[in-house]
Design an enzyme around this catalytic site. Structure first.
Site, PDB file in Angstrom:
ATOM      1  N   ARG A  48       0.825  -1.218   0.000  1.00  0.00           N
ATOM      2  CA  ARG A  48       0.000   0.000   0.000  1.00  0.00           C
ATOM      3  C   ARG A  48       0.855   1.263   0.000  1.00  0.00           C
ATOM      4  O   ARG A  48       0.439   2.299  -0.537  1.00  0.00           O
ATOM      5  CB  ARG A  48      -0.932  -0.030   1.229  1.00  0.00           C
ATOM      6  CG  ARG A  48      -2.011   1.076   1.235  1.00  0.00           C
ATOM      7  CD  ARG A  48      -2.978   0.859   2.391  1.00  0.00           C
ATOM      8  NE  ARG A  48      -4.094   1.794   2.396  1.00  0.00           N
ATOM      9  CZ  ARG A  48      -4.306   2.709   3.341  1.00  0.00           C
ATOM     10  NH1 ARG A  48      -3.488   2.798   4.376  1.00  0.00           N
ATOM     11  NH2 ARG A  48      -5.352   3.512   3.273  1.00  0.00           N
ATOM     12  N   ILE A  74      -6.927   7.684  -0.489  1.00  0.00           N
ATOM     13  CA  ILE A  74      -6.837   6.236  -0.631  1.00  0.00           C
ATOM     14  C   ILE A  74      -7.755   5.647   0.430  1.00  0.00           C
ATOM     15  O   ILE A  74      -7.743   6.064   1.587  1.00  0.00           O
ATOM     16  CB  ILE A  74      -5.380   5.744  -0.456  1.00  0.00           C
ATOM     17  CG1 ILE A  74      -5.271   4.235  -0.735  1.00  0.00           C
ATOM     18  CG2 ILE A  74      -4.802   6.089   0.900  1.00  0.00           C
ATOM     19  CD1 ILE A  74      -3.833   3.727  -0.768  1.00  0.00           C
ATOM     20  N   SER A  75      -8.609   4.721   0.050  1.00  0.00           N
ATOM     21  CA  SER A  75      -9.648   4.222   0.947  1.00  0.00           C
ATOM     22  C   SER A  75      -9.066   3.469   2.140  1.00  0.00           C
ATOM     23  O   SER A  75      -7.984   2.873   2.069  1.00  0.00           O
ATOM     24  CB  SER A  75     -10.621   3.307   0.202  1.00  0.00           C
ATOM     25  OG  SER A  75     -11.325   4.023  -0.782  1.00  0.00           O
ATOM     26  N   GLN A  76      -9.795   3.489   3.231  1.00  0.00           N
ATOM     27  CA  GLN A  76      -9.447   2.722   4.432  1.00  0.00           C
ATOM     28  C   GLN A  76      -9.372   1.233   4.081  1.00  0.00           C
ATOM     29  O   GLN A  76     -10.273   0.697   3.430  1.00  0.00           O
ATOM     30  CB  GLN A  76     -10.523   2.963   5.494  1.00  0.00           C
ATOM     31  CG  GLN A  76     -10.328   2.202   6.781  1.00  0.00           C
ATOM     32  CD  GLN A  76     -11.515   2.381   7.722  1.00  0.00           C
ATOM     33  OE1 GLN A  76     -12.466   3.104   7.408  1.00  0.00           O
ATOM     34  NE2 GLN A  76     -11.452   1.753   8.872  1.00  0.00           N
TER      35      GLN A  76
END
Length: 226
Positions: A48, A74-76
């Site tokens: 990530r 950026i999504s959880q």
């Protein structure tokens, strides 16, 4: 641990971006109810930190959304895992997926390791181009990118087995339901000041709606930014 190719080994990271840190993230996701081994194993190997600016790398494996510029995030990881797990629980094989909101490309990478084809739409050209460069570094070759308004989906590539949206419209875009196969699944946040995550399953006679909880995503805007 087996990586999909040598590029993944090259970008595994050290210290706060190491495999050990990713393993701890996966443990937290299990504690929060993620149970699909395919999803957990994929999150375990996808670096990530590669999808974030270097200044944010030490926070890469926190279970939180992080800024990526242009007012986007950026999504959880928990939300990525929950949405991905939900579409994979479909009654039909999930091989061809449309992603609305490429963003950093992190969700794109997760999908690319789990399905045969990913079609990813982004309205901000700089983000789309940066995500494509990152996925090329990881030698992920089953993704196609498009600069487009997410409300439109990607009609030329429809129908899709599943659709994932990382942006929240005020109401469900009917065009996305139209581009879904019978038996397919759409998961997306809906709402403005308050957002709820919904899953939609398309049957021959109706669309079955399931509320998956409260979330917070960026709004789905119209038009493109070239």
């Amino acid at each position: 641990m087996q990586y999909p190719n040598s590029a993944f080994e090259a970008y595994q990271g050290l210290g706060m971006t190491s495999q050990r840190t990713r393993n701890r993230l996966v443990e937290r996701l299990i504690e929060k109810g993620v149970s699909d081994d395919r999803v957990l194993d994929t999150i375990r190997i996808v670096p990530r930190h590669l999808f974030l600016d270097e200044a944010m790398s030490s926070r890469s494996y926190e279970d939180t959304a992080l800024p990526i510029g242009y007012g986007q995030t950026i999504s959880q990881p928990w939300v990525v895992a929950k949405m991905t797990q939900w579409i994979l629980e479909s009654s039909i094989p999930i091989k061809k997926v449309l992603e609305i909101g490429t963003g950093s490309g992190y969700q794109t990478a997760i999908l690319s390791l789990l399905v045969d084809e990913v079609y990813s739409v982004e309205r901000i050209q700089a983000l789309s181009e940066r995500a494509e460069i990152t996925l090329n570094k990881l030698e992920l070759e089953n993704v196609q990118f498009s600069l487009s308004d997410g409300h439109w989906g990607w009609l030329d590539k429809a129908p899709f087995d599943a659709i994932i949206s990382a942006a929240s419209p005020a109401e469900l875009p009917q065009e996305l339901i139209n581009q879904l196969k019978v038996g397919g699944r759409l998961v997306m946040p809906i709402g403005e000041s308050k957002q709820l995550l919904y899953g939609f399953e398309k049957t021959p006679s109706e669309v079955i709606e399931t509320c998956l909880g409260e979330v917070m995503f960026v709004p789905m805007k119209s038009g493109v930014e070239a």
